[in-house]
Design an enzyme around this catalytic site. Structure first.
Site, PDB file in Angstrom:
ATOM      1  N   GLY A  52       0.869  -1.175   0.000  1.00 14.59           N
ATOM      2  CA  GLY A  52       0.000   0.000   0.000  1.00 14.59           C
ATOM      3  C   GLY A  52       0.896   1.211   0.000  1.00 14.59           C
ATOM      4  O   GLY A  52       1.896   1.258  -0.713  1.00 14.59           O
ATOM      5  N   GLU A  53       0.593   2.152   0.855  1.00 17.64           N
ATOM      6  CA  GLU A  53       1.423   3.341   0.956  1.00 17.64           C
ATOM      7  C   GLU A  53       1.826   3.447   2.418  1.00 17.64           C
ATOM      8  O   GLU A  53       0.981   3.604   3.289  1.00 17.64           O
ATOM      9  CB  GLU A  53       0.628   4.556   0.477  1.00 17.64           C
ATOM     10  CG  GLU A  53       1.482   5.672  -0.082  1.00 17.64           C
ATOM     11  CD  GLU A  53       1.960   6.569   1.024  1.00 17.64           C
ATOM     12  OE1 GLU A  53       3.151   6.920   1.026  1.00 17.64           O
ATOM     13  OE2 GLU A  53       1.150   6.890   1.909  1.00 17.64           O
ATOM     14  N   SER A  54       3.131   3.322   2.664  1.00 19.05           N
ATOM     15  CA  SER A  54       3.565   3.115   4.041  1.00 19.05           C
ATOM     16  C   SER A  54       3.270   4.293   4.972  1.00 19.05           C
ATOM     17  O   SER A  54       3.028   4.092   6.159  1.00 19.05           O
ATOM     18  CB  SER A  54       5.048   2.744   4.077  1.00 19.05           C
ATOM     19  OG  SER A  54       5.811   3.720   3.429  1.00 19.05           O
ATOM     20  N   CYS A  84       6.019  -5.549   0.783  1.00 20.50           N
ATOM     21  CA  CYS A  84       6.151  -4.224   0.175  1.00 20.50           C
ATOM     22  C   CYS A  84       6.042  -3.123   1.233  1.00 20.50           C
ATOM     23  O   CYS A  84       6.911  -3.029   2.065  1.00 20.50           O
ATOM     24  CB  CYS A  84       5.163  -4.068  -0.974  1.00 20.50           C
ATOM     25  SG  CYS A  84       5.716  -2.828  -2.149  1.00 20.50           S
ATOM     26  N   ARG A 115      12.773   3.419   1.022  1.00 18.16           N
ATOM     27  CA  ARG A 115      11.342   3.350   0.737  1.00 18.16           C
ATOM     28  C   ARG A 115      10.998   3.115  -0.728  1.00 18.16           C
ATOM     29  O   ARG A 115      10.032   2.438  -1.050  1.00 18.16           O
ATOM     30  CB  ARG A 115      10.719   4.663   1.227  1.00 18.16           C
ATOM     31  CG  ARG A 115       9.266   4.555   1.385  1.00 18.16           C
ATOM     32  CD  ARG A 115       8.687   5.843   1.870  1.00 18.16           C
ATOM     33  NE  ARG A 115       7.360   5.929   1.303  1.00 18.16           N
ATOM     34  CZ  ARG A 115       6.570   6.948   1.427  1.00 18.16           C
ATOM     35  NH1 ARG A 115       6.960   8.007   2.098  1.00 18.16           N
ATOM     36  NH2 ARG A 115       5.388   6.937   0.871  1.00 18.16           N
ATOM     37  N   ILE A 143       6.330  -3.593  -7.135  1.00 16.96           N
ATOM     38  CA  ILE A 143       5.556  -2.395  -7.488  1.00 16.96           C
ATOM     39  C   ILE A 143       6.023  -1.237  -6.594  1.00 16.96           C
ATOM     40  O   ILE A 143       5.808  -1.263  -5.383  1.00 16.96           O
ATOM     41  CB  ILE A 143       4.035  -2.634  -7.299  1.00 16.96           C
ATOM     42  CG1 ILE A 143       3.589  -3.881  -8.087  1.00 16.96           C
ATOM     43  CG2 ILE A 143       3.236  -1.406  -7.729  1.00 16.96           C
ATOM     44  CD1 ILE A 143       2.184  -4.358  -7.753  1.00 16.96           C
ATOM     45  N   ARG A 144       6.688  -0.251  -7.208  1.00 17.98           N
ATOM     46  CA  ARG A 144       7.304   0.846  -6.432  1.00 17.98           C
ATOM     47  C   ARG A 144       7.958   0.284  -5.162  1.00 17.98           C
ATOM     48  O   ARG A 144       7.728   0.766  -4.045  1.00 17.98           O
ATOM     49  CB  ARG A 144       6.251   1.902  -6.070  1.00 17.98           C
ATOM     50  CG  ARG A 144       5.732   2.679  -7.271  1.00 17.98           C
ATOM     51  CD  ARG A 144       4.798   3.793  -6.882  1.00 17.98           C
ATOM     52  NE  ARG A 144       3.662   3.332  -6.088  1.00 17.98           N
ATOM     53  CZ  ARG A 144       2.619   2.683  -6.605  1.00 17.98           C
ATOM     54  NH1 ARG A 144       2.555   2.441  -7.896  1.00 17.98           N
ATOM     55  NH2 ARG A 144       1.636   2.309  -5.825  1.00 17.98           N
ATOM     56  N   HIS A 179       5.414  -8.739  -4.060  1.00 15.41           N
ATOM     57  CA  HIS A 179       4.009  -9.054  -3.740  1.00 15.41           C
ATOM     58  C   HIS A 179       3.689 -10.533  -3.997  1.00 15.41           C
ATOM     59  O   HIS A 179       3.235 -10.878  -5.083  1.00 15.41           O
ATOM     60  CB  HIS A 179       3.083  -8.196  -4.616  1.00 15.41           C
ATOM     61  CG  HIS A 179       3.065  -6.755  -4.232  1.00 15.41           C
ATOM     62  ND1 HIS A 179       2.075  -6.206  -3.452  1.00 15.41           N
ATOM     63  CD2 HIS A 179       3.929  -5.758  -4.512  1.00 15.41           C
ATOM     64  CE1 HIS A 179       2.327  -4.923  -3.264  1.00 15.41           C
ATOM     65  NE2 HIS A 179       3.440  -4.617  -3.901  1.00 15.41           N
ATOM     66  N   GLU A 181       1.240 -12.176  -3.058  1.00 16.51           N
ATOM     67  CA  GLU A 181      -0.219 -12.400  -3.183  1.00 16.51           C
ATOM     68  C   GLU A 181      -0.683 -12.212  -4.623  1.00 16.51           C
ATOM     69  O   GLU A 181      -1.823 -12.499  -4.944  1.00 16.51           O
ATOM     70  CB  GLU A 181      -0.975 -11.465  -2.222  1.00 16.51           C
ATOM     71  CG  GLU A 181      -1.072 -10.004  -2.623  1.00 16.51           C
ATOM     72  CD  GLU A 181       0.213  -9.193  -2.429  1.00 16.51           C
ATOM     73  OE1 GLU A 181       1.276  -9.787  -2.166  1.00 16.51           O
ATOM     74  OE2 GLU A 181       0.130  -7.953  -2.579  1.00 16.51           O
TER      75      GLU A 181
END
Ligand code: GLN
Length: 198
Positions: A52-54, A84, A115, A143-144, A179, A181
């Site tokens: 997600g976005e940490s 992630c 990050r 992903i990023r 990821h 999943e």
């Protein structure tokens, strides 16, 4: 038995689905629950922190009182898997970007993280990984993605890519920059369930 997936943001349902499939595959029963607020983590025998976005993740985990519960579960030896952004959340220390946004990392793993380790050009990519814990390569979806730049003595490095640690574990806690999943390959979730079921 309950296994919890932190459901504040990110690929929550994909993790829950992978866990359910892995449970069926090994013939074990457990309820996979989504965790949005306080009170559920203490009942769980395993916890997944998805991507997600940490910054948001850290803020909401602290605000909801879930951060303290995760730390407490980790100290009791409950298996925890962070993927992630989850890898960032678990770390003890971040890079300048993390410092600048005053992210309250959980500090459960003795790691320092970058990050956005893989930069904007490579926002999203797949890579064949050689992971310590598997005999055959594992396709990682990044992903990023963040990376681990420093590990303490108690941390076991499980895989590296471009000079960065992208998979590591410290006792009951495991962090992945990719990821698992999203691949349909259940080996990581099985490895996590091995820790829960022994
Ligand atoms: N780099 C992102 C962050 O800073 C994490 C990306 C992800 O979870 N897909 O939070």
């Amino acid at each position: 038995m309950k296994i919890g997936v932190i459901a504040i943001q990110g690929a929550v349902s994909e993790h829950a689905e992978a866990l359910r499939k892995a449970l069926v595959e090994r013939g074990e029963e457990a309820e996979v629950v989504e965790i949005k607020h306080k009170g559920i983590v203490p009942e769980c025998s395993g916890i997944v922190i998805p991507g997600g976005e940490s910054t948001t993740l850290c803020r909401l985990l602290a605000r909801e009182g879930v951060a303290e519960e995760i730390k407490e579960a980790a100290s009791r030896g409950v298996p925890i898997l962070g993927t992630c952004a989850g890898l960032i959340v678990l770390a003890k220390e971040g890079d300048e970007q993390v410092e600048k946004t005053s992210q309250e990392l959980l500090g459960i793993m003795d790691t320092k993280v970058n990050r956005n380790a893989f930069g904007r050009q490579r926002d999203s990519f797949e890579a064949e990984l050689e992971l310590e814990i598997f005999d055959l390569p594992y396709t990682g979806i990044f992903i990023r993605a963040p990376g681990i730049t420093e590990c303490g003595k108690g941390v076991r490095v499980l895989g590296e890519l471009d000079g960065m640690v992208i998979a590591a574990e410290q006792g009951n806690v495991m962090a992945l920059a990719f990821h698992p999943e999203l691949t349909g390959d259940l080996r990581i979730h099985q490895y996590f369930l091995d820790k829960i079921f022994g």
